[in-house]
Design a protein around this motif. Structure first.
Motif, PDB file in Angstrom:
ATOM      1  N   LEU A 171       0.791  -1.215   0.000  1.00  0.00           N
ATOM      2  CA  LEU A 171       0.000   0.000   0.000  1.00  0.00           C
ATOM      3  C   LEU A 171       0.831   1.276   0.000  1.00  0.00           C
ATOM      4  O   LEU A 171       0.459   2.273  -0.617  1.00  0.00           O
ATOM      5  N   THR A 172       1.969   1.242   0.712  1.00  0.00           N
ATOM      6  CA  THR A 172       2.762   2.456   0.835  1.00  0.00           C
ATOM      7  C   THR A 172       4.193   2.108   1.227  1.00  0.00           C
ATOM      8  O   THR A 172       4.506   0.948   1.542  1.00  0.00           O
ATOM      9  N   ASP A 184      -1.619   2.730   4.448  1.00  0.00           N
ATOM     10  CA  ASP A 184      -1.873   3.794   3.477  1.00  0.00           C
ATOM     11  C   ASP A 184      -2.570   4.991   4.120  1.00  0.00           C
ATOM     12  O   ASP A 184      -2.489   6.109   3.606  1.00  0.00           O
TER      13      ASP A 184
END
Length: 229
Positions: free
Chosen positions: A48-49, A161
């Motif tokens: 996600l990140t 995220d």
């Protein structure tokens, strides 16, 4: 083991930064008992990140090795040296993934790590999700498990995220969840690591488990294609 050994640096980084990161991210871990205590294993999950690769080593007892962009360790000056020391210390192995040989280099690096009996972390999507959904997995994960016989433990990052939207800037404090599923083995496909139908079937089965663990909506498209659209 010398002070420059990556494992000793990992222990130092985890001892010094671990409490700070735990206070900042307050990770809730589910299913960590599914990770074997020894021997080769592939941890395969959603991405996600940027901080996913910082959180994952914090919540596992064994050191997790993973592929990273070589630009993280080629910076100049004091900042560049500190970044290189940190990223290689937490288990990142820099590989130039650009060009035709980049994927092969990453695959062979993962194979070497597993053949040494270590833990290899991989994001089958190949890049961060552009919108929080789960995208189609690339078959490198299948090649690795079929070539080495290493089991695959699927995992899901939940909430990272929200703390670092877009993967940029300093993450904000908050709670994240890391959920591990039961180990998956694919010995029934021994010797079929060049069969594209088998590779796709194995990859899709892993992604199905990641989807179940994460609760994400699935998109049958590569994330790179979605980003380019």
């Amino acid at each position: 083991m010398t002070s420059e050994d990556p494992l000793s640096r990992f222990a130092l980084i985890k001892a010094v930064l671990g409490p700070i990161m735990r206070l900042m991210f307050r990770p809730q871990v589910e299913g960590a008992e599914h990770i074997p205590g020894d021997g080769p294993v592939i941890l395969a999950g959603n991405h996600l990140t940027f901080i996913d690769s910082i959180v994952l080593p914090l919540v596992t007892k064994r050191q997790v090795f993973f592929i990273g962009k070589d630009e993280y360790v080629t910076g100049k000056g004091v900042k560049g040296r500190l970044m290189a020391w940190f990223f290689t210390g937490v288990g990142m192995i820099p590989v130039d993934r650009d060009g035709a040989s980049g994927g092969v280099a990453a695959l062979m690096t993962g194979r070497r790590i597993l053949e040494e009996g270590k833990v290899f972390g991989i994001y089958p999507e190949g890049t961060r999700s552009p919108d929080g959904r789960l995208y189609r997995g690339r078959t490198g994960i299948a090649r690795l498990t079929l070539m080495t016989g290493a089991p695959v433990v699927p995992f899901a990052m939940i909430g990272t995220d929200k703390l670092q939207p877009g993967g940029r800037g300093i993450p904000r404090p908050g709670r994240v969840t890391v959920r591990f599923g039961e180990a998956m083995e694919f010995s029934r496909y021994d010797g079929m690591d060049r069969d594209r139908y088998v590779l796709r079937a194995v990859t899709d089965s892993v992604m199905t488990e990641v989807m179940r663990l994460s609760g994400q909506e699935y998109v049958d498209m590569y994330a790179t294609k979605a980003k380019a659209a």
